[in-house]
Each structure stands twice: as C-alpha cells, then as structure tokens.
Design a protein around this motif. Sequence first.
Motif, PDB file in Angstrom:
ATOM      1  N   ALA A 101      31.963 -14.869   2.467  1.00 51.29           N
ATOM      2  CA  ALA A 101      32.385 -15.636   3.637  1.00 51.29           C
ATOM      3  C   ALA A 101      31.596 -16.938   3.751  1.00 51.29           C
ATOM      4  CB  ALA A 101      32.220 -14.792   4.888  1.00 51.29           C
ATOM      5  N   ALA A 102      30.261 -16.866   3.463  1.00 52.68           N
ATOM      6  CA  ALA A 102      29.419 -18.047   3.596  1.00 52.68           C
ATOM      7  C   ALA A 102      28.949 -18.496   2.218  1.00 52.68           C
ATOM      8  CB  ALA A 102      28.222 -17.752   4.496  1.00 52.68           C
ATOM      9  N   GLN A 103      29.410 -19.625   1.755  1.00 53.45           N
ATOM     10  CA  GLN A 103      28.984 -20.160   0.478  1.00 53.45           C
ATOM     11  C   GLN A 103      27.632 -20.844   0.646  1.00 53.45           C
ATOM     12  OE1 GLN A 103      30.422 -19.843  -2.381  1.00 53.45           O
ATOM     13  NE2 GLN A 103      32.556 -19.290  -2.008  1.00 53.45           N
ATOM     14  N   GLN A 104      26.838 -20.919  -0.430  1.00 50.76           N
ATOM     15  CA  GLN A 104      25.575 -21.639  -0.423  1.00 50.76           C
ATOM     16  C   GLN A 104      25.835 -23.080  -0.835  1.00 50.76           C
ATOM     17  OE1 GLN A 104      21.837 -19.879  -0.542  1.00 50.76           O
ATOM     18  NE2 GLN A 104      23.111 -19.269   1.172  1.00 50.76           N
ATOM     19  N   VAL A 105      25.281 -24.003  -0.057  1.00 53.78           N
ATOM     20  CA  VAL A 105      25.443 -25.427  -0.336  1.00 53.78           C
ATOM     21  C   VAL A 105      24.067 -26.084  -0.291  1.00 53.78           C
ATOM     22  CG1 VAL A 105      27.785 -25.478   0.593  1.00 53.78           C
ATOM     23  CG2 VAL A 105      25.842 -25.941   2.101  1.00 53.78           C
ATOM     24  N   PRO A 106      23.883 -27.198  -0.974  1.00 55.58           N
ATOM     25  CA  PRO A 106      22.575 -27.866  -0.947  1.00 55.58           C
ATOM     26  C   PRO A 106      22.275 -28.452   0.426  1.00 55.58           C
ATOM     27  CG  PRO A 106      23.917 -28.596  -2.817  1.00 55.58           C
ATOM     28  CD  PRO A 106      24.816 -27.848  -1.905  1.00 55.58           C
ATOM     29  N   SER A 114      30.193 -22.863  12.845  1.00 59.04           N
ATOM     30  CA  SER A 114      30.404 -23.546  14.119  1.00 59.04           C
ATOM     31  C   SER A 114      29.210 -23.436  15.052  1.00 59.04           C
ATOM     32  CB  SER A 114      31.654 -22.977  14.806  1.00 59.04           C
ATOM     33  OG  SER A 114      31.485 -21.576  15.058  1.00 59.04           O
ATOM     34  N   ASP A 115      28.378 -22.388  14.884  1.00 57.48           N
ATOM     35  CA  ASP A 115      27.232 -22.212  15.777  1.00 57.48           C
ATOM     36  C   ASP A 115      25.933 -22.770  15.188  1.00 57.48           C
ATOM     37  OD1 ASP A 115      26.981 -20.368  13.778  1.00 57.48           O
ATOM     38  OD2 ASP A 115      26.700 -18.622  15.081  1.00 57.48           O
ATOM     39  N   PHE A 116      26.015 -23.506  14.073  1.00 57.21           N
ATOM     40  CA  PHE A 116      24.826 -24.108  13.482  1.00 57.21           C
ATOM     41  C   PHE A 116      24.395 -25.307  14.309  1.00 57.21           C
ATOM     42  CE2 PHE A 116      24.744 -22.750   8.733  1.00 57.21           C
ATOM     43  CZ  PHE A 116      24.794 -21.423   9.128  1.00 57.21           C
ATOM     44  N   MET A 117      23.073 -25.529  14.356  1.00 57.19           N
ATOM     45  CA  MET A 117      22.547 -26.688  15.063  1.00 57.19           C
ATOM     46  C   MET A 117      22.735 -27.962  14.243  1.00 57.19           C
ATOM     47  SD  MET A 117      21.595 -25.209  17.787  1.00 57.19           S
ATOM     48  CE  MET A 117      20.747 -26.549  18.626  1.00 57.19           C
ATOM     49  N   CYS A 118      22.694 -27.843  12.928  1.00 53.80           N
ATOM     50  CA  CYS A 118      22.977 -28.961  12.028  1.00 53.80           C
ATOM     51  C   CYS A 118      24.089 -28.529  11.087  1.00 53.80           C
ATOM     52  CB  CYS A 118      21.733 -29.368  11.239  1.00 53.80           C
ATOM     53  SG  CYS A 118      20.431 -30.136  12.224  1.00 53.80           S
ATOM     54  N   ASN A 157      18.112 -19.983  16.118  1.00 51.25           N
ATOM     55  CA  ASN A 157      18.065 -18.523  16.232  1.00 51.25           C
ATOM     56  C   ASN A 157      19.150 -17.807  15.450  1.00 51.25           C
ATOM     57  OD1 ASN A 157      15.800 -18.672  17.856  1.00 51.25           O
ATOM     58  ND2 ASN A 157      16.980 -18.766  19.754  1.00 51.25           N
ATOM     59  N   ASN A 158      19.939 -18.540  14.674  1.00 54.62           N
ATOM     60  CA  ASN A 158      20.908 -17.922  13.771  1.00 54.62           C
ATOM     61  C   ASN A 158      20.499 -18.192  12.328  1.00 54.62           C
ATOM     62  OD1 ASN A 158      22.657 -16.966  15.853  1.00 54.62           O
ATOM     63  ND2 ASN A 158      23.487 -19.039  16.063  1.00 54.62           N
ATOM     64  N   ASP A 159      20.889 -17.328  11.438  1.00 51.51           N
ATOM     65  CA  ASP A 159      20.526 -17.490  10.034  1.00 51.51           C
ATOM     66  C   ASP A 159      20.972 -18.864   9.530  1.00 51.51           C
ATOM     67  OD1 ASP A 159      19.738 -14.908  10.354  1.00 51.51           O
ATOM     68  OD2 ASP A 159      21.207 -14.022   8.974  1.00 51.51           O
ATOM     69  N   TYR A 160      20.043 -19.608   8.933  1.00 53.32           N
ATOM     70  CA  TYR A 160      20.293 -20.916   8.322  1.00 53.32           C
ATOM     71  C   TYR A 160      20.756 -21.975   9.333  1.00 53.32           C
ATOM     72  CZ  TYR A 160      20.071 -18.721   3.679  1.00 53.32           C
ATOM     73  OH  TYR A 160      19.676 -18.058   2.551  1.00 53.32           O
TER      74      TYR A 160
END
Length: 522
Positions: free
Chosen positions: A60-65, A77-81, A99-102
């Motif tokens: 569901a979540a791909q890793q990106v640089p 959508s809930d990421f701060m950046c 407070n959320n992963d990554y």
Amino acid sequence: MNRLSLFATLMMLHFCSSAIDRRLLQFPSQNVPTQPSLSQPPIATPYQPPVQVYQPYVPAAQQVPGYYGQLCDAPQSDFMCRVAGQILNDMASGKIECNNDYSCCMCGQISCGYSTNQPCNSVTGNGEYALYGVQSILVRGEANKAGATLDCGAPNACNSVSVTGEWMNTVICGSTSSCTSARMELLYSLGIFCGVSSCIDGTFILRGNRGGILDCGGYEACVGATFMVDGGIEVVSCGSERACKNAKISIISPKEGFHLSCGGNNACENLEIELIVPAPTVGDCRAFSASSYIKWTGVSCSSNDACKGLKFTLKNDGCVPILIENLNCESGGSCSHSVFDFFAGTLGQWSNSLLIQNCKCGSSCLDASGIDPCFNNLRVVECLQPQICASQRQLLSNIANGFLLNCGALQACTNLDFSINIAGASNNLIRTVTGFHCVSSYACQYMVVRINNMQYDSLGQMIATTVESVLCIGDYACDGVQIITGANVYISHVQCQGTNACRSCFVKQTVYDVGVPCDQAT
C-alpha cells in the motif's frame, strides 16, 4: 462479359479471400501452440487446464526518497510533509507533532519556536521513522524556564536526524534506535535519556547544560555514542548490560557529588570518559582555601566486567583538590584492564590533588592501572574465583590496619607475586595485618608475599607489624609458598590443614634466607 460484370466478379473474389484469411488467423493449426495473452485467460478445454497468471503484490505504501536521500513511505493524506523538501514550522502553536509513521520524513526543515516570539513547548516523534533522516531540525524553548521537550518516543523516530536547539528540557530517546546515528547540538539543555538501543553511534553536544543527568538506562542504550557536555551533569548512569560500551564521554565542570554508575554486566566496557575541572576564569588560585575540596560520590562498577577496559581521566586544571568518596570494583572482573588517570591537568602534579576515601577493591583491581591512590589504606583484596588472581604481580602501598588477602577458590592465587610497602603514609600506623588466607585446594600454590615495613614513630623508632594469621586450608593450599617478612614483621599463627597444605612453604626475613617452614614459623 461486359466491363461492369468483370469488375463485380473481381470484387467478389477479393472479399472471399479476405474472409478465408481472417478464419485462418482465428483458428491456427493444432500443431502450433499459442501463448495466452496477459489480458485474456486461455480458453479451457477438456484436455488442457487453464494457465493462471499471478500478479506481484504491491504494498500500500511505496518507499520514496526523502529530501536528504533517506527512504520514506510515500506521502499519505495525514503526513505533515507530503513533498520532499517541504518546510514545517509550528505556526506559533509552540508544538510540532510527528505522531504517524514517516509523517515528517519528507520534510526539508522542521522549525519550532522561531517563526514568532512564541517559544517551542515540544517536538514529538511518536510514529516509527517519524522524523527519520531530516537534517535541519530547529528547536527553541522558553529562556530561563524548563525549556522545549524533544521526545523521540517511537522506534527510529529520530534516527539519523540533525538537531540544533536552545533552552531545551531533557531530550528523550525512548525506544529502539530512536536516536541512532543522530547528531544533536543543544544550548542550555537539561541532560538526556537514552532507552534500549536508542542512542547507538549518536553524537550529542550539550553546551551550557543546566542540570539533569546523562542517562543511558537501557540495554546497549549508548553503544559507540559520543557525548560532550559542558556543565551541570551530576550523574552518568549506564544502568543496563553494555549500556555505555565503547562510548566516549567528555564532561566539563561536573557538579558537586558527581557519580559514574556502571550497573550492568559490561555496562562501561571500553568506555572513555574525561572529567575536566577548568581553571578559574578570573584571578588565580590564591582566593581558594587550602583546606577546601570538591566532593564527588565516585565510580561504581557494580556488575561483572562492568568497567572492563574503562579509560577514566580526571583533568583538574582548577584550584581545589577532588575527594572521591567511593571507588567500587568488587564484582568479578569489574575493573579488569581499566586505566585510571587521576592526575592529569595542572593540579595533578601535586600529591594531595586527589583523595579516594573508600576503595571496595576486588581481585580485578590487580589487573587495573592508575589506582595507586586506592591502595592507600586498602583493607581487603579478595580473590574468590578460580585462578582470578593467578600469575599476577601487584604492589600495594600503605594498607589499612587489619588488611586481608583472601584467596578462597581453586588456584585463586597460584603464582601470585604480592608485595606490600608499609611506608608510614597511611591514615594511622599499621600495627596489625589480619593475614593471608588460602582456603581452597591449590589456592596459593607457589605464591610469593613480600612485606616491606618502613614505619617509624616520632622518636625515630621502627614500628613493628604483626600478621595475625596465615591460613593454609585445603590440599596443597600453600604448597611452595614464600613469605618474606623483612624486618619488624611477625607472624602470630599459621594453620596447615589438608594434604601437603604447607609442603615447601617457608617464612623468610630476606629472599636469601633458608627460612623456617610455615608450620613452624610461630
């Protein structure tokens, strides 16, 4: 046939030929196998099962640089950046919450307490990899107050970050790898806490530190980490197994009552710690009382191999000597191969620049160096494990009244070369030595004891010292032992119990004497 009829006949033959070609494409020869299309499943027949095509699993979540090349989860959508390099600030709220992963991994900069006059209260990372790899984290708390809290509470939350802060409360690295390989430069801080494996290989520079402790409280909490602290630290606590192994710690102006506590097995193994007492900033040492001193609680190596290979340096460039209340090296191997330098710095050239009040010195002290002050007024050396003091060479100076060498295990002191100088510099005159106790099979086989009594009273008369007992209890316990007493040393009692317990055991006044058999020496 007219021209119109001929044209119609030719057109009919062309359409028939095209239809035949299309049927040949749709129904190939049975001798030529075909590959099914990925978009259409093969046609099932009674003779051939269908071919299944498995699509690869896509997470569901791909890793990106991230902005600094670290790998982050693809923005949610809930990421701060949500864009690499995005700047995140507290917008005068006084807090940043990742407070959320990554959730803040993609940030180019995180700033709290700088956008307005509102100081920062807290930056929290309670999601895994929440601030991972961000190289510009700026935190400014309220001046002259408790300061801003940096709480890296989740695994890898502040892994590999770079933090610059001022007026900080205690930094919390509370979970596995939460501050691993981090770099933090903090001004006006209040110490740091590192939990299980949380600060490995990190660099932490605390300038103008206002108090608190350096707490490496978890298993392997600070392995390989570097701490440079200017002021205010009273306790360095390495409270679990390998907590401070291979770490480097430098502390300028430790607080009164300073204590290095190594409370787990191998807790401070190969730790390098330097304590610096700086020179006065104004004037010279004439303003200080000659009778004053700085009192420290001391060094506790209270578990097996706790301070094995420790390098402890006291650099006293100040005007006041140091009184260390306790040096504890009682546990098995706790101070083996450790190196203590108590006399670095300008004040170290004076013999009275350091006093160790109480040494709890087990057998590992025999394998340590630089602890000569500890052997002043030493009361006991205990060798209570097999071969723990075997084949060593040790010189003690100015023992305490009632001194005891206790060799209480199989071959505990075999081939030990043990010398005692009684030079009159102890707290009082040494009139009695409890003795040398060899209370196991082969406990002291081939041991050599040398006593050099150089005490004189105020009238210039030599002071006699009495060894109360030599116990040889166990088979071959004192086989081949030599006790060279020198002048004015007397042995009150020798007990030989066991097969050949005192075979070839002699008491001599000089090394060249024939000597008296031990069981006849009293």
